[in-house]
Design a protein around this motif. Structure first.
Motif, PDB file in Angstrom:
ATOM      1  N   TYR A 195       0.839  -1.192   0.000  1.00  0.00           N
ATOM      2  CA  TYR A 195       0.000   0.000   0.000  1.00  0.00           C
ATOM      3  C   TYR A 195       0.881   1.252   0.000  1.00  0.00           C
ATOM      4  CZ  TYR A 195      -3.386  -3.301   2.105  1.00  0.00           C
ATOM      5  OH  TYR A 195      -4.196  -4.377   2.387  1.00  0.00           O
ATOM      6  N   GLN A 196       0.376   2.330  -0.544  1.00  0.00           N
ATOM      7  CA  GLN A 196       1.043   3.612  -0.343  1.00  0.00           C
ATOM      8  C   GLN A 196       0.880   4.006   1.126  1.00  0.00           C
ATOM      9  OE1 GLN A 196      -0.286   6.565  -3.168  1.00  0.00           O
ATOM     10  NE2 GLN A 196       0.922   5.673  -4.822  1.00  0.00           N
ATOM     11  N   THR A 197       1.918   4.585   1.675  1.00  0.00           N
ATOM     12  CA  THR A 197       1.932   4.818   3.121  1.00  0.00           C
ATOM     13  C   THR A 197       0.992   5.914   3.591  1.00  0.00           C
ATOM     14  OG1 THR A 197       3.772   6.372   2.871  1.00  0.00           O
ATOM     15  CG2 THR A 197       4.331   4.074   3.370  1.00  0.00           C
ATOM     16  N   ALA A 198       0.806   6.967   2.767  1.00  0.00           N
ATOM     17  CA  ALA A 198       0.143   8.174   3.269  1.00  0.00           C
ATOM     18  C   ALA A 198       0.854   8.611   4.561  1.00  0.00           C
ATOM     19  CB  ALA A 198      -1.351   7.948   3.464  1.00  0.00           C
TER      20      ALA A 198
ATOM     21  N   ASN B  94      -7.448  -0.448   1.768  1.00  0.00           N
ATOM     22  CA  ASN B  94      -7.641   0.298   0.529  1.00  0.00           C
ATOM     23  C   ASN B  94      -9.021  -0.065  -0.009  1.00  0.00           C
ATOM     24  OD1 ASN B  94      -7.226   1.920  -1.676  1.00  0.00           O
ATOM     25  ND2 ASN B  94      -5.413   0.834  -2.431  1.00  0.00           N
TER      26      ASN B  94
ATOM     27  N   THR C 232      10.771  13.706  -0.556  1.00  0.00           N
ATOM     28  CA  THR C 232       9.450  13.138  -0.876  1.00  0.00           C
ATOM     29  C   THR C 232       9.042  12.110   0.169  1.00  0.00           C
ATOM     30  OG1 THR C 232      10.423  11.422  -2.277  1.00  0.00           O
ATOM     31  CG2 THR C 232       9.792  13.498  -3.342  1.00  0.00           C
TER      32      THR C 232
ATOM     33  N   GLY D   8       5.236   9.659   1.554  1.00  0.00           N
ATOM     34  CA  GLY D   8       3.803   9.399   1.506  1.00  0.00           C
ATOM     35  C   GLY D   8       3.313   8.537   0.360  1.00  0.00           C
ATOM     36  N   THR D   9       4.137   8.372  -0.691  1.00  0.00           N
ATOM     37  CA  THR D   9       3.698   7.561  -1.824  1.00  0.00           C
ATOM     38  C   THR D   9       4.496   6.265  -1.954  1.00  0.00           C
ATOM     39  OG1 THR D   9       5.156   8.791  -3.326  1.00  0.00           O
ATOM     40  CG2 THR D   9       2.872   9.554  -3.133  1.00  0.00           C
ATOM     41  N   ASP D  10       5.516   6.101  -1.118  1.00  0.00           N
ATOM     42  CA  ASP D  10       6.268   4.846  -1.136  1.00  0.00           C
ATOM     43  C   ASP D  10       5.358   3.700  -0.701  1.00  0.00           C
ATOM     44  OD1 ASP D  10       8.792   5.901  -1.902  1.00  0.00           O
ATOM     45  OD2 ASP D  10       9.072   6.659   0.134  1.00  0.00           O
TER      46      ASP D  10
ATOM     47  N   ARG E 218      -7.555   7.771  -3.384  1.00  0.00           N
ATOM     48  CA  ARG E 218      -6.884   7.225  -4.556  1.00  0.00           C
ATOM     49  C   ARG E 218      -7.944   6.863  -5.601  1.00  0.00           C
ATOM     50  NH1 ARG E 218      -3.372   9.246  -2.224  1.00  0.00           N
ATOM     51  NH2 ARG E 218      -1.309   8.435  -1.646  1.00  0.00           N
TER      52      ARG E 218
ATOM     53  N   ASP F 252      -5.894   8.940   2.693  1.00  0.00           N
ATOM     54  CA  ASP F 252      -5.833   9.746   1.470  1.00  0.00           C
ATOM     55  C   ASP F 252      -6.732   9.099   0.425  1.00  0.00           C
ATOM     56  OD1 ASP F 252      -5.154  11.816  -0.185  1.00  0.00           O
ATOM     57  OD2 ASP F 252      -2.999  11.383  -0.237  1.00  0.00           O
TER      58      ASP F 252
END
Length: 311
Positions: free
Chosen positions: A93-96, A257, A164, A166-168, A230, A228
């Protein structure tokens, strides 16, 4: 024979099952023939339930919950004492904003040998307690040329080389390892761990959700959440630590998600937190269903806080 009344916290009330001349409430066997009306459980009796039992309970319960909510994707990783349970930890998942805990650990590792710079501490405070994105980006800029790759077990290397975040991509077991790194003695000294607890223990009331649903009355929780929107819906995550009454910490990461709304995501995360706590003690719907198949359900626990009368 004296009548014994046992009252359970309302947030953990469970259906009541009949087993011969006994009552079973949430996995605890209440024997009407016990001396003095005492209650006996499998764990109390010394038999103990195995990790395999707990893992089966978690898997069955989360499977059932996800099937009840089409489109929901969920992963869980929990550590309690020397036991680790996982569900869906191969999903990324993206971390946010949950990555902000990793960033906090990186900053403390960098600064803990000296007095923490006040201006940087204020950034860290806003980053965790208010989930302030600007403060996070500012702190990340400070860290970028100084923090090292793979410095935090389970981390995403946020802020390494650039600012950068939050999107990793991450996994639930990776986030659970970050929690353990933040509270453990390997990376952070006592003063740094105190900072972690202070900030994670004072998040704004509107962000005090998620893992905290796994805590029983009187148990302290430290947490950091992330959310967040998506293309396929909301990602809603909660990472936290519960100071359980048995003296062990519960490290718990729940990632989701496909949530229709932020509010629905929060609801899912809190249901999954309760399901996970149930699995650690073999309580909950999946375990009860397996018992009910052989013994039969008598009735639901009374609406107000479940009482079991014996004798």
């Amino acid at each position: 024979m004296k009548r014994l009344v046992i009252s359970l916290p309302t947030r953990f009330r469970r259906p009541t099952l009949a087993v011969g001349g006994a009552l079973l409430l949430g996995g605890a066997l209440m024997l009407s023939g016990c001396a003095g009306g005492a209650a006996a459980t499998k764990d109390d009796a010394g038999g103990g339930s195995s990790r395999a039992d707990h893992q089966r309970q978690l898997t069955d319960a989360v499977d059932a919950y996800v099937q009840e909510h089409p489109g929901l994707i969920a992963s869980v990783s929990v550590r309690h004492g020397d036991e680790t349970l996982d569900y869906g930890t191969d999903h990324r998942y993206q971390t946010a904003s949950i990555v902000k805990l990793e960033i906090l650990v990186r900053w403390l590792m960098l600064r803990q040998d000296d007095k923490l710079p006040h201006d940087e501490y204020q950034l860290a405070e806003r980053m965790i307690t208010a989930s302030d994105n600007d403060a996070t980006s500012h702190l990340c800029q400070i860290l970028a040329p100084k923090t090292k790759k793979d410095a935090v077990p389970g981390g995403t290397d946020a802020c390494v080389g650039d600012s950068t975040w939050g999107t990793d991509l991450t996994t639930a077991d990776g986030q659970r390892q970050v929690l353990q790194a933040a509270f453990g003695t390997t990376l952070l000294n006592a003063d740094s761990r105190a900072v972690v607890k202070k900030l994670m223990g004072t998040v704004e009331p509107t962000q005090d959700w998620g893992v905290s649903a796994a805590a029983a009355d009187g148990e302290k929780t430290w947490l950091k959440n992330g959310w967040d929107i998506r293309d396929n819906g909301w990602i809603t995550h909660s990472d936290g630590v519960v100071d359980a009454a048995d003296g062990h910490l519960i490290y718990l990461s729940i990632l989701t998600n496909g949530n229709d709304t932020e509010a629905k995501g929060i609801s899912h995360v809190e249901e999954l937190a309760t399901i996970t706590r149930d699995a650690l003690s073999l309580r909950g719907r999946a375990f009860q269903a397996s018992v009910a198949d052989s013994v039969g359900v008598v009735d639901d626990a009374p609406p107000r806080g479940p009482m079991v009368r014996i004798g």
